[in-house]
Design an enzyme around this catalytic site. Structure first.
Site, mmCIF file in Angstrom:
data_model
loop_
_atom_site.group_PDB
_atom_site.id
_atom_site.type_symbol
_atom_site.label_atom_id
_atom_site.label_comp_id
_atom_site.label_asym_id
_atom_site.label_seq_id
_atom_site.Cartn_x
_atom_site.Cartn_y
_atom_site.Cartn_z
ATOM 1 N N ALA A 85 0.808 -1.221 0.000
ATOM 2 C CA ALA A 85 0.000 0.000 0.000
ATOM 3 C C ALA A 85 0.844 1.275 0.000
ATOM 4 O O ALA A 85 1.969 1.299 0.491
ATOM 5 C CB ALA A 85 -0.921 0.006 1.213
ATOM 6 N N SER A 99 -1.839 -2.656 -5.751
ATOM 7 C CA SER A 99 -2.722 -2.724 -4.591
ATOM 8 C C SER A 99 -3.974 -1.874 -4.756
ATOM 9 O O SER A 99 -3.932 -0.787 -5.351
ATOM 10 C CB SER A 99 -1.963 -2.256 -3.349
ATOM 11 O OG SER A 99 -2.833 -2.140 -2.234
ATOM 12 N N TYR A 101 -9.288 -5.823 -2.635
ATOM 13 C CA TYR A 101 -9.929 -5.945 -1.336
ATOM 14 C C TYR A 101 -11.431 -5.822 -1.574
ATOM 15 O O TYR A 101 -11.880 -4.896 -2.257
ATOM 16 C CB TYR A 101 -9.500 -4.823 -0.387
ATOM 17 C CG TYR A 101 -8.152 -5.011 0.260
ATOM 18 C CD1 TYR A 101 -7.851 -6.162 0.973
ATOM 19 C CD2 TYR A 101 -7.189 -4.006 0.191
ATOM 20 C CE1 TYR A 101 -6.613 -6.319 1.577
ATOM 21 C CE2 TYR A 101 -5.954 -4.152 0.801
ATOM 22 C CZ TYR A 101 -5.674 -5.317 1.493
ATOM 23 O OH TYR A 101 -4.455 -5.468 2.092
ATOM 24 N N THR A 132 -7.485 -10.699 -2.088
ATOM 25 C CA THR A 132 -6.871 -10.941 -0.786
ATOM 26 C C THR A 132 -7.933 -11.493 0.162
ATOM 27 O O THR A 132 -8.960 -10.850 0.405
ATOM 28 C CB THR A 132 -6.255 -9.657 -0.220
ATOM 29 O OG1 THR A 132 -5.162 -9.260 -1.063
ATOM 30 C CG2 THR A 132 -5.721 -9.878 1.193
ATOM 31 N N LYS A 167 -5.253 -14.733 -2.643
ATOM 32 C CA LYS A 167 -4.034 -14.525 -1.856
ATOM 33 C C LYS A 167 -4.347 -14.627 -0.364
ATOM 34 O O LYS A 167 -5.366 -14.106 0.102
ATOM 35 C CB LYS A 167 -3.457 -13.142 -2.169
ATOM 36 C CG LYS A 167 -2.163 -12.797 -1.456
ATOM 37 C CD LYS A 167 -1.650 -11.449 -1.958
ATOM 38 C CE LYS A 167 -0.365 -11.042 -1.281
ATOM 39 N NZ LYS A 167 -0.595 -10.649 0.126
ATOM 40 N N HIS A 219 0.268 -12.594 4.592
ATOM 41 C CA HIS A 219 0.262 -11.121 4.541
ATOM 42 C C HIS A 219 1.553 -10.549 5.128
ATOM 43 O O HIS A 219 1.565 -9.502 5.781
ATOM 44 C CB HIS A 219 -0.946 -10.563 5.291
ATOM 45 C CG HIS A 219 -1.575 -9.372 4.633
ATOM 46 N ND1 HIS A 219 -2.707 -9.461 3.860
ATOM 47 C CD2 HIS A 219 -1.225 -8.060 4.622
ATOM 48 C CE1 HIS A 219 -3.037 -8.251 3.418
ATOM 49 N NE2 HIS A 219 -2.151 -7.392 3.858
ATOM 50 N N ARG A 223 8.478 -6.196 0.850
ATOM 51 C CA ARG A 223 9.272 -5.182 1.547
ATOM 52 C C ARG A 223 10.550 -4.826 0.819
ATOM 53 O O ARG A 223 10.933 -3.650 0.775
ATOM 54 C CB ARG A 223 9.581 -5.662 2.975
ATOM 55 C CG ARG A 223 8.363 -5.699 3.890
ATOM 56 C CD ARG A 223 8.749 -6.165 5.291
ATOM 57 N NE ARG A 223 7.614 -6.157 6.206
ATOM 58 C CZ ARG A 223 6.805 -7.199 6.408
ATOM 59 N NH1 ARG A 223 7.017 -8.337 5.750
ATOM 60 N NH2 ARG A 223 5.799 -7.111 7.269
#
Length: 342
Positions: free
Chosen positions: A77, A104, A126, A152, A213, A237, A292
């Site tokens: 995000a 996202s 989402y 997700t 996911k 996640h 990340r």
């Protein structure tokens, strides 16, 4: 220090503390966050010898899209918190590396703008409390050229993160980048009544393949396919939801067995190197997703940093494949690994 740790420290030095903690943190005591990386180390390699690896090809396909290596960019995000160019830079760096971006729902840049800068890309969904907003997102992503949807499934509620104690305020222009007409912020929160039926709804709405996911169980993976999914992403996640959940490297074999070649299986969580990529492929994954590490590259060097992260992992993957006796992704098979002690 590992290359990932060095990159993380460089990002820590340039990011405001609340932003770094928002990206880096996990839920609860961060047990699952730590377990994700640790679990890959328990997968030991069994290299072959006397194989011709003078040429190593890391290219593969995911849902028919050709990519330079089995490494995708995971949906994360609000990239403008990491870099002023946000998702635009991420898209540019991903395309330059020959990879695929999963954008996202919480993008801080308009879907259409990112699509124009991207190579092949998928849209992460989402299911929001206002299903009309979700429908609008999906229709816009489809019109802009998304090749698949990634639903997700592990966030009926957002996990509680100790590092994130409300000190981070998402700028309104970032939060509303794709929500210009939103009047009630609560309507943009994730819905808690998402079911397997929503897989079919998304497919009917978009006519795109749908992956789910957040799958950590074989029975759930099988039900996803029965409901119309084209595959699953084994994910917890990034350790940001249920703390104490099984590490993805541990969950992957069960899911692969349940899917039994009827759909594609991807995995994320704790993947730090080409060695981890090869481990994941040998356990049955089609590809991995990086979260990340891509954000750290974005924070430190923008689009060039994203490209560098992906290219270095691709090169590391080729190196590990060569030493393991595999000249192509198809040769990275289950006999190359065994479960050992951490």
């Amino acid at each position: 220090m590992t290359p990932y740790a060095i990159l993380e420290e460089r990002a820590r030095a340039v990011l405001p503390r609340p932003v770094f903690d928002y990206y880096a943190g996990g839920a609860g005591d961060e047990d699952t966050l730590a377990a994700n990386a640790r679990a890959w180390s328990a997968v030991r390699l069994r290299p072959r010898v006397l194989r011709d690896v003078s040429r190593v090809d890391t290219s593969t396909t995911v849902l028919g899209a050709r990519i330079a290596a089995p490494v995708l960019v995971a949906p994360t995000a609000f990239h403008r918190l990491a870099h002023p160019s946000g998702e635009l830079a991420t898209a540019e760096g991903t395309a330059a590396a020959g990879s695929l971006l999963v954008l996202s729902t919480r993008s801080s840049t308009r879907i259409e703008s990112v699509a124009a800068a991207a190579g092949p890309w998928w849209f992460q969904v989402y299911l929001l409390r206002d299903r009309g907003l979700t429908k609008e997102f999906v229709q816009r992503a489809t019109a802009a050229g998304a090749r698949a949807l990634v639903l997700t499934g592990d966030t009926p509620y957002v996990g509680r993160k100790r590092r994130d104690r409300g000190s981070l305020a998402i700028p309104d222009e970032d939060f509303r980048a794709n929500l210009e007409r939103l009047t009630d912020v609560a309507l943009a929160e994730q819905a808690a009544n998402v079911t397997f039926d929503d897989i079919g709804w998304l497919h009917e709405l978009s006519r795109l393949p749908v992956l789910v996911k957040g799958v950590l169980r074989g029975d759930d993976a099988a039900r996803c396919l029965e409901a119309g999914a084209a595959g699953v992403v084994v994910s917890n996640h990034g350790g940001r939801q249920l703390d104490g959940a099984v590490a993805t490297a541990e969950a992957l074999p069960e899911v692969v067995e349940a899917i039994a070649g009827r759909g594609e299986v991807l995995v994320d969580g704790g993947v730090r190197s080409g060695r981890d990529v090869v481990r994941a492929l040998a356990l049955g994954a089609r590809a991995v997703l990086l979260g990340r590490s891509v954000l750290w590259g974005l924070a430190t060097e923008g689009a060039a940093g994203v490209q560098r992260v992906l290219t270095e992992v691709q090169e590391d993957t080729a190196h590990v494949m060569a030493l393991a006796g595999a000249s192509s992704v198809d040769e990275v098979t289950s006999d190359l690994v065994t479960l050992g002690a951490v």
